[in-house]
Design an enzyme around this catalytic site. Structure first.
Site, PDB file in Angstrom:
ATOM      1  N   MET A 143     -37.656  24.025  -0.062  1.00 16.30           N
ATOM      2  CA  MET A 143     -37.471  25.426  -0.424  1.00 16.30           C
ATOM      3  C   MET A 143     -38.796  26.156  -0.320  1.00 16.30           C
ATOM      4  SD  MET A 143     -34.831  24.998  -3.663  1.00 16.30           S
ATOM      5  CE  MET A 143     -35.651  23.526  -4.319  1.00 16.30           C
ATOM      6  N   CYS A 171     -32.631  27.344   8.244  1.00 16.54           N
ATOM      7  CA  CYS A 171     -33.173  28.505   7.546  1.00 16.54           C
ATOM      8  C   CYS A 171     -32.809  29.791   8.288  1.00 16.54           C
ATOM      9  CB  CYS A 171     -34.687  28.382   7.422  1.00 16.54           C
ATOM     10  SG  CYS A 171     -35.456  29.775   6.535  1.00 16.54           S
ATOM     11  N   HIS A 198     -25.972  21.719   5.412  1.00 18.48           N
ATOM     12  CA  HIS A 198     -25.686  22.780   4.449  1.00 18.48           C
ATOM     13  C   HIS A 198     -24.305  23.307   4.796  1.00 18.48           C
ATOM     14  CE1 HIS A 198     -27.269  26.516   2.121  1.00 18.48           C
ATOM     15  NE2 HIS A 198     -25.967  26.379   1.979  1.00 18.48           N
ATOM     16  N   ASN A 214     -25.294  19.462   1.433  1.00 18.48           N
ATOM     17  CA  ASN A 214     -26.132  20.422   0.708  1.00 18.48           C
ATOM     18  C   ASN A 214     -25.344  21.720   0.569  1.00 18.48           C
ATOM     19  OD1 ASN A 214     -28.721  22.634   1.646  1.00 18.48           O
ATOM     20  ND2 ASN A 214     -28.586  21.681  -0.353  1.00 18.48           N
TER      21      ASN A 214
END
Length: 341
Positions: A26, A108, A179, A219
């Site tokens: 993060m 991201c 994710h 995730n």
């Protein structure tokens, strides 16, 4: 205090075991100070750096971004980039520094990541991702892994994700973290991309069925150990937790070694705070400031009596000139006083 090229690097089997539970990379959060505290809480979970861009290492020579403490192992370096040759060089730097894994960021969604043609936008370029990981694998002897989304923008995840995984598996990727949300590269902020696109856990489970030999971690939206344990029991290989592990580190990591790894809980949140004091002393003696460490400690007692006073003292006192370990001790004292009322 920090060092590169650490001789106690973990073996691949140790890293795979640790990946049963990992703390997500993060930006601006999982720096070396945060990771050191997380390691005090859990001796087992796999920790990830913030994303470090390959250009920063290769063109900018910013090798200080690879600094970490030997106690952080097992720890993985997440790289951002899209040039195979440059990523290979950056991966070499990471391996030489002693990281146990090199991870490529394909998830991201921020504007600055898109402008560099890496992060989630790479979901649109699976062949390039395959070339990147192949180039990295050729020059390092640690696992090269990928963190991705289920798709971006108007892509159909049920079509895009299997093809993406097929290509990176062919390129030699042994582990992937998915994710379980799309990323919308236009119209949503990075923060909104963490919440608004709906979660599709079922698709991640389906990918495990289609790629049984691929180590898959899930995730996105997971906020407690019970959910993590259930997903592992249902057949996934690993669970990656992000914001919950940062804001309530004790709740997530405190019992992780016992619940997910078959070990025991070795410490308490209070003992972790005390164990941070020598680390803080060393950081201050090298020219650092207290709040650089204590900003990651604000949630250590989240949900416990007196936690508000703990946060107040650290937030108001740690940024002052000359602030030292006594601020942490005072925060503990004020927390105890609040509990006694």
């Amino acid at each position: 205090m920090t060092e590169q090229g650490n001789p106690i690097k973990q073996g691949k089997s140790d890293v795979v075991r640790a990946a049963r539970l990992s703390v997500a990379p993060m930006m601006d959060w999982t720096d070396r100070h945060c990771r050191f505290m997380h390691r005090l809480i859990s001796g087992e979970a796999l920790l990830y750096t913030e994303m470090v861009t390959a250009p920063a290492l290769v063109r900018g020579g910013a090798l200080h971004l690879l600094d970490y403490n030997a106690q952080e192992h097992p720890v993985a370096l997440q790289l951002g980039g899209s040039d195979p040759e440059e990523l290979a060089k950056a991966a070499q730097f990471g391996a030489k520094a002693g990281y146990d894994e090199i991870n490529l960021n394909c998830g991201c969604p921020s504007d600055r990541v898109q402008s560099g043609t890496f992060g989630a936008v790479l979901m649109k370029h699976p062949n390039l991702v395959a070339r990147c990981v192949s180039a990295m694998r050729e020059v390092v002897d640690v696992d090269v892994t990928v963190k991705c989304r289920i798709g971006v923008d108007d892509q159909d995840p049920h079509e895009v994700l299997p093809r993406f995984l097929e290509l990176i598996v062919q390129a030699g990727v042994p582990r992937v973290t998915i994710h379980a949300r799309k990323a919308w590269l236009q119209g949503l902020s990075p923060k909104e991309n963490r919440d608004i696109p709906p979660l599709d856990y079922d698709l991640v489970f389906e990918m495990k069925k289609q790629f049984p030999e691929l180590h898959i971690s899930i995730n996105g939206g997971i906020s407690d150990l019970e959910t993590a344990s259930r997903m592992l029991d249902q057949g996934l290989d690993g669970v990656m937790i992000g914001r919950a592990a940062y804001h309530q580190p004790w709740d997530i990591l405190g019992d992780a070694d016992a619940q997910l790894f078959g070990g025991t809980t070795q410490t308490t949140a209070r003992q972790v705070a005390m164990d941070m004091l020598p680390y803080i002393e060393t950081h201050l003696s090298s020219g650092g400031r207290l709040h650089q460490v204590t900003r990651h400690m604000l949630g250590l007692f989240a949900g416990q009596p007196g936690a508000r006073r703990w946060r107040q003292v650290l937030s108001t006192q740690a940024t002052k000139d000359g602030a030292g370990p006594e601020v942490v001790l005072d925060a503990l004292k004020k927390m105890d006083e609040a509990q006694a009322v």
